[in-house]
Write an enzyme that holds these catalytic residues in place. Structure first.
Site, PDB file in Angstrom:
ATOM      1  N   ASP A  67     -17.420  45.438 -13.664  1.00 53.78           N
ATOM      2  CA  ASP A  67     -18.663  44.723 -13.355  1.00 53.78           C
ATOM      3  C   ASP A  67     -18.975  44.701 -11.863  1.00 53.78           C
ATOM      4  OD1 ASP A  67     -16.473  43.080 -12.892  1.00 53.78           O
ATOM      5  OD2 ASP A  67     -16.996  41.615 -14.414  1.00 53.78           O
ATOM      6  N   ASP A 136     -13.277  30.385 -20.203  1.00 53.80           N
ATOM      7  CA  ASP A 136     -14.112  30.234 -21.409  1.00 53.80           C
ATOM      8  C   ASP A 136     -13.968  31.439 -22.349  1.00 53.80           C
ATOM      9  OD1 ASP A 136     -15.391  32.193 -19.976  1.00 53.80           O
ATOM     10  OD2 ASP A 136     -17.323  31.154 -19.823  1.00 53.80           O
ATOM     11  N   HIS A 138     -14.260  34.672 -21.452  1.00 56.28           N
ATOM     12  CA  HIS A 138     -15.062  35.870 -21.140  1.00 56.28           C
ATOM     13  C   HIS A 138     -14.174  37.024 -20.683  1.00 56.28           C
ATOM     14  CE1 HIS A 138     -15.518  34.174 -16.845  1.00 56.28           C
ATOM     15  NE2 HIS A 138     -14.889  35.317 -16.685  1.00 56.28           N
ATOM     16  N   GLU A 143     -20.121  36.679 -21.196  1.00 55.19           N
ATOM     17  CA  GLU A 143     -19.922  35.245 -21.372  1.00 55.19           C
ATOM     18  C   GLU A 143     -19.968  34.899 -22.865  1.00 55.19           C
ATOM     19  OE1 GLU A 143     -19.051  33.471 -18.920  1.00 55.19           O
ATOM     20  OE2 GLU A 143     -20.121  33.988 -17.080  1.00 55.19           O
TER      21      GLU A 143
HETATM   22  C1  F6R Z   1     -13.736  40.505 -13.109  1.00 55.60           C
HETATM   23  C2  F6R Z   1     -13.783  40.183 -14.522  1.00 55.60           C
HETATM   24  C3  F6R Z   1     -13.632  38.781 -15.012  1.00 55.60           C
HETATM   25  C4  F6R Z   1     -12.293  38.164 -14.655  1.00 55.60           C
HETATM   26  C5  F6R Z   1     -12.186  36.738 -15.178  1.00 55.60           C
HETATM   27  C6  F6R Z   1     -10.894  36.079 -14.756  1.00 55.60           C
HETATM   28  O1  F6R Z   1     -13.977  41.890 -12.892  1.00 55.60           O
HETATM   29  O2  F6R Z   1     -13.958  41.065 -15.290  1.00 55.60           O
HETATM   30  O3  F6R Z   1     -13.821  38.757 -16.395  1.00 55.60           O
HETATM   31  O4  F6R Z   1     -11.264  38.955 -15.192  1.00 55.60           O
HETATM   32  O5  F6R Z   1     -13.250  35.978 -14.714  1.00 55.60           O
HETATM   33  O6  F6R Z   1     -10.940  35.871 -13.383  1.00 55.60           O
HETATM   34  P1  F6R Z   1      -9.614  35.494 -12.601  1.00 55.60           P
HETATM   35  O7  F6R Z   1      -8.689  36.629 -12.756  1.00 55.60           O
HETATM   36  O8  F6R Z   1     -10.064  35.359 -11.155  1.00 55.60           O
HETATM   37  O9  F6R Z   1      -9.106  34.239 -13.184  1.00 55.60           O
END
Ligand code: F6R
Length: 269
Positions: A67, A136, A138, A143
């Site tokens: 992303d 959550d 995702h 989301e």
């Molecule tokens: C980022 C991504 C997100 C993160 C998720 C967890 O490229 O794809 O889905 O993997 O938000 O974030 P952290 O690892 O910072 O807890």
């Protein structure tokens, strides 16, 4: 799903790096799918060490990131391109032309998804996708309630995500409310998935992903439909799992097999 529960973040980083290293040593031209955020940071540090001290080469590796924000330039301090350069690419012998992050700067951001999907298809698809998970549930920026068959596309971030990330932007500075993200359907097409989660704040999402029903409300639960997912957890992130004892039991038996047959059975392609 294969569930590996380890004592701490360091062990999680090392085991994850073992798997990525085995993949690259077997197929030096591996196509990796990568994530940003804190979850893969330990893995990335380990890969840099293995490159610098143990000649793990990335000269033929190609990468696709999950992303990117829309509306900030690629060289912005908070762009995911900058994150990847600073936390991984700059310290490897990878050709930056072989590293792909969705383009968040296109005049019509709705064009970015199809362009990215085409690039993945032209490369022959992703061999190994690294994922983190949000509190959550995702994955990528998919989301809760994202369609399970979704493709790379423009997504509006939740107010919570915008608020969580506001600390990285200066007061009054433009902060993106949109992002381009691989879809859940795109992620499900990758040949092998390695999901990393550490810390107690992930325990509920990890439980829902592994032991809950497949439901759009927990996007990561869609991974139950993928044939080859390995989830590497520390004890804190695993704490809500009902079948923890079973997963540990399976791991012990698997470890014996690993000594005999691995890494060949782990490799994607
Ligand atoms: C980022 C991504 C997100 C993160 C998720 C967890 O490229 O794809 O889905 O993997 O938000 O974030 P952290 O690892 O910072 O807890």
């Amino acid at each position: 799903m294969e569930i590996i529960i380890l004592t701490n973040e360091e062990a999680v980083a090392k085991r994850s790096a073992d798997l990525v290293e085995a993949q690259i040593r077997t197929f030096p031209d591996t196509i990796l799918g990568l994530a940003t955020g804190s979850s893969p940071l330990g893995l990335y540090k380990e890969l840099v060490v293995r490159h610098q001290k143990h000649s793990l080469s990335f000269d033929q590796v190609r990468t696709f990131n999950l992303d990117e924000y829309v509306g900030i330039p690629a060289d912005h301090s908070q762009s995911y391109r900058t994150f990847m350069n600073e936390n991984l690419f700059d310290d490897l012998n990878i050709d930056k032309a072989n590293t792909h992050v969705p383009d968040g700067t296109m005049e019509n951001p709705m064009d970015a998804g199809p362009v990215f999907e085409k690039k993945i298809a032209e490369a022959g698809g992703i061999d190994l996708q690294v994922l983190g998970i949000g509190t959550d549930g995702h994955i990528g920026f998919n989301e809760p309630t994202s369609s399970i068959r979704s493709r790379t596309r423009l997504k509006t971030l939740t107010k919570q995500t915008v608020e969580d990330n506001s600390r990285f932007f200066e007061p009054g500075e433009f902060q993106p409310k949109l992002a381009i993200t691989m879809g859940i359907g795109t992620i499900l097409e990758t040949r092998r998935i390695l999901l990393i989660a550490t810390g107690e704040n992930k325990a509920e999402a990890v439980h829902d992903m592994i032991e809950g029903p497949i439901a759009a409300i927990c996007p990561a639960s869609a991974l139950q439909m993928h044939e080859r997912v390995t989830v590497i957890l520390d004890e804190a992130a695993a704490k809500n799992l009902k079948y923890q004892d079973y997963y540990r039991h399976v791991s012990e038996i698997q470890d014996e097999l690993v000594k005999k047959h691995r890494p060949s059975d782990w490799i994607a392609r």
